[in-house]
Design an enzyme around this catalytic site. Structure first.
Site, PDB file in Angstrom:
ATOM      1  N   CYS A 136      -8.009   4.880  -3.322  1.00 13.84           N
ATOM      2  CA  CYS A 136      -6.700   5.457  -2.995  1.00 13.84           C
ATOM      3  C   CYS A 136      -5.994   4.622  -1.936  1.00 13.84           C
ATOM      4  O   CYS A 136      -6.313   4.716  -0.746  1.00 13.84           O
ATOM      5  CB  CYS A 136      -6.859   6.900  -2.513  1.00 13.84           C
ATOM      6  SG  CYS A 136      -5.299   7.698  -2.081  1.00 13.84           S
ATOM      7  N   CYS A 139      -3.990   6.770   0.554  1.00 16.49           N
ATOM      8  CA  CYS A 139      -4.824   7.446   1.559  1.00 16.49           C
ATOM      9  C   CYS A 139      -5.305   6.484   2.640  1.00 16.49           C
ATOM     10  O   CYS A 139      -5.303   6.810   3.825  1.00 16.49           O
ATOM     11  CB  CYS A 139      -6.055   8.068   0.893  1.00 16.49           C
ATOM     12  SG  CYS A 139      -5.735   9.035  -0.576  1.00 16.49           S
ATOM     13  N   ASP A 140      -5.749   5.301   2.229  1.00 24.26           N
ATOM     14  CA  ASP A 140      -6.474   4.421   3.139  1.00 24.26           C
ATOM     15  C   ASP A 140      -5.776   3.102   3.466  1.00 24.26           C
ATOM     16  O   ASP A 140      -6.259   2.345   4.318  1.00 24.26           O
ATOM     17  CB  ASP A 140      -7.858   4.102   2.536  1.00 24.26           C
ATOM     18  CG  ASP A 140      -8.674   5.365   2.304  1.00 24.26           C
ATOM     19  OD1 ASP A 140      -8.567   6.292   3.125  1.00 24.26           O
ATOM     20  OD2 ASP A 140      -9.408   5.424   1.300  1.00 24.26           O
TER      21      ASP A 140
END
Length: 315
Positions: A136, A139-140
């Site tokens: 992701c 997300c990261d």
């Protein structure tokens, strides 16, 4: 048996939410959507949506899905924040077995459990997952601002996430096992024109390595023999998805309805499965395009079919 749901919807992504909207607005009075987390589905992790009809300008998957639950609940859809472990059928009644072993009964069920990112299967992938290996970028990606990263994959998702990471990272190595991509021509052209993205083609990941602090780099095999070492603290994997069909698995290791060899639910154009009253929509079904607009369409069709089924069953 009292308090039987008209329709149970398992999964709260675009297919499940649209099914809930159409089922409630279409006349079913007791409809519950079972979704263990926040509704919206896998698309909420996407950094940019360009191809949803009527949506112009830059918008994230989270922004796109934000108003959907409120719209559905306006017409009476209930959200049960529970994980469904198994779906069974006895006679005309379905049993929804939740992870706490409690059971809810329903006249019809629409399965919209979608799919999950697939692992690539190379050495170190599991060891460093969450410690430098991710599926992701939204997300990261922030953790690698001003750094170099590697992206593995050759489809639309891989290329779109590489473009997203190129906005915040100094360099993105795009590793793909072929010399051509499976993405849309427009996305491929944008990648080709981005000077921050370096293509590593005809290459397969051999090993992600690191230490207690996390990933230090990735080794890839190019053209079947040459080993190239790429020093990066982050590796993002986008190599497809696995179907989330576990809820349909029965005690005798068979499935509740007919499936294909890939574990996808076989449906007709009305989203009907081989079991009366059971419908499937979105990424879990055969030949799913894996697009938000298609999943939403599936959900609408499944709900219309469920309304017809329940009306005929009870009247």
């Amino acid at each position: 048996m009292s308090n039987i749901l008209d329709c149970a919807i398992v999964g709260g992504g675009p297919a499940g939410l649209t099914a809930g909207l159409y089922a409630t607005r279409g006349g079913l009075e007791n409809v519950v959507m079972f979704e263990k987390g926040m509704p919206g589905g896998q698309i909420t992790q996407s950094s940019e949506i360009e191809n949803y009809p009527g949506v112009t300008g830059e918008i994230t998957g989270m922004d796109l899905m934000m108003p959907w639950p409120e719209q559905c609940q306006k017409f009476g859809l209930k959200h049960d924040m529970s994980e469904v472990k198994q779906i069974r059928k006895d006679g005309d009644i379905f049993s929804i077995i939740k992870s706490d072993e409690s059971i809810v009964h329903a006249h019809s069920v629409i399965v919209c459990t979608g799919s999950s990112p697939r692992r690539a299967g190379f050495k170190g992938e599991d060891e460093f997952f969450g410690k430098g290996v991710s599926t992701c970028a939204t997300c990261d990606g922030f953790f690698y601002k001003g750094k170099e990263v590697a992206v593995i994959g050759g489809g639309d998702t891989a290329l779109e996430e590489a473009l997203y990471l190129a906005k915040i990272c100094t360099k993105v190595y795009l590793i793909h096992r072929r010399d051509t991509f499976r993405a849309s021509p427009n996305t491929v052209q944008r990648v080709m024109n981005n000077e921050k993205i370096e293509l590593i083609l005809n290459a397969t990941p051999e090993e992600v390595y690191g230490d207690a602090m996390g990933v230090n780099g990735i080794k890839v095999k190019i053209n079947g023999d040459e080993i190239k070492n790429i020093v990066v603290p982050g590796v993002f994997i986008f190599v497809g998805n696995n179907v989330n069909n576990q809820t349909l698995l029965q005690e005798n290791d068979t499935f509740l309805c007919d499936m294909n060899e890939q574990g996808q639910v076989i449906v007709d154009l009305s989203m009907k499965t081989s079991v009366a009253g059971l419908f499937a929509a979105g990424d879990i079904r055969i030949e799913a395009p894996k697009q938000v607009v298609c999943a939403a369409g599936d959900g609408a069709v499944a709900a219309i079919s469920a309304i017809s089924y329940v009306d005929e069953l009870l009247n």
